[in-house]
Design an enzyme around this catalytic site. Sequence first.
Site: not given
Length: 389
Positions: A209-210, A16, A326-327, A206, A179, A377, A9, A239, A91
Amino acid sequence: MRQSILALNAGSSSIKFALYEFASSEELQLVSRGALDLGDAPKFSAKAADGTLQYDRQLSTNGQHDAGIGEMLNWVERELGGRKLICAGHRIVHGGSEFVEPVRLTTATIDAVDKLTPLAPLHQPRSLAPIRAIAALRPDLPQVGCFDTAFHQTIDPVVRRFALPRRYEQEGLHRYGFHGISYEYVAERLEQISPALMSKRTIVAHLGNGASLCALREGKSIDTTMGFSALDGLVMGTRCGAIDPGVLLYFLLEKGIAADELQTMLYEKSGLLGVSGISGDMRTLEASSDGRAREAIELFAFRAAREAAALANTMGGFECLVFTAGIGERSSSIRKAICNKLAWLGVGLDEPSNDAHAGIISSPDSKIEVRVIATDEEIVVARHSRVMM
Ligand code: ADP
């Protein structure tokens, strides 16, 4: 003999990976997961399924994919023991209109994926780099590509369309959504938890970072906040998210900014980083006492709630809200800020559960069930890759 699949990924500064094994009809079992970090201090680290550190080493690759991937492959092969590595799955960010299913990666399909680079100028080359590196280093190892756009095939034409002259739509200028591999995982988890849950209208946030949102009905994508590119929708780490196109015209025509400079600004210098002037990393901003960090966080939550209300409208209401990435998985304060802004739609938060990062974080009287689901993922990529073999 037990078999093995390597799922990769590729992100902006790291790749990853997860290594799985299986025998005959068994479900995939995680063996190791880790990352090849290609940033300023390249390193490769891996942990066993139980979290034990297996490997952690600085690399002298200067961020070169081939050398880093070579190191990863050597390590994976040493770890295989008696297992046989049957393929590497990847991915891939953009599948365009052509790739709506996973695909075996051959010279021809890799070239076709590369042709989509103008649609995702920063992300597609990152997806392709490890694929090409493996093709060069292990030409006999089969590779499979899984596309982030593919999950959004179910979006209705009216949601997909831009109000541009129609000929451009035929050229592929419409909303794709991204995503998708993460959303596919969440949809599967909802079904595993309870089939009744999957039949609910769900908004998945989701937030990594993105960042994007997806409206799921019966586990299918109905709408999503990212569009033609991975720039659209929410405020992200670096972004800008949705922006008045007049701003872009202003930059190009009035400020005389070159197109490539504008691209760099929108993808890499905007979002949380741009607004705060401090960092695009939510953890850093949450730890900061600087007012600009607070403003960036407020904008992030405001825009996420605003877009969630728009997706609720597409579905005619919703009964479930899921936070992931993550967040979404780790920031109780961002979840709280977003949920509070959606209180008028019936979202009620149970603060102790939210602070404890519990699976269900809504209050007993909430009309909307709010959940936290850790995305994965790599397992989705590995499962699809197995089917393709
Ligand atoms: P990617 O899109 O690169 O896969 P992730 O899903 O790993 O990203 O999410 C990265 C984001 O999650 C970063 O903004 C990071 O600061 C944030 N994050 C990770 N852990 C926490 C935490 N404990 N609290 C707040 N934010 C966090």
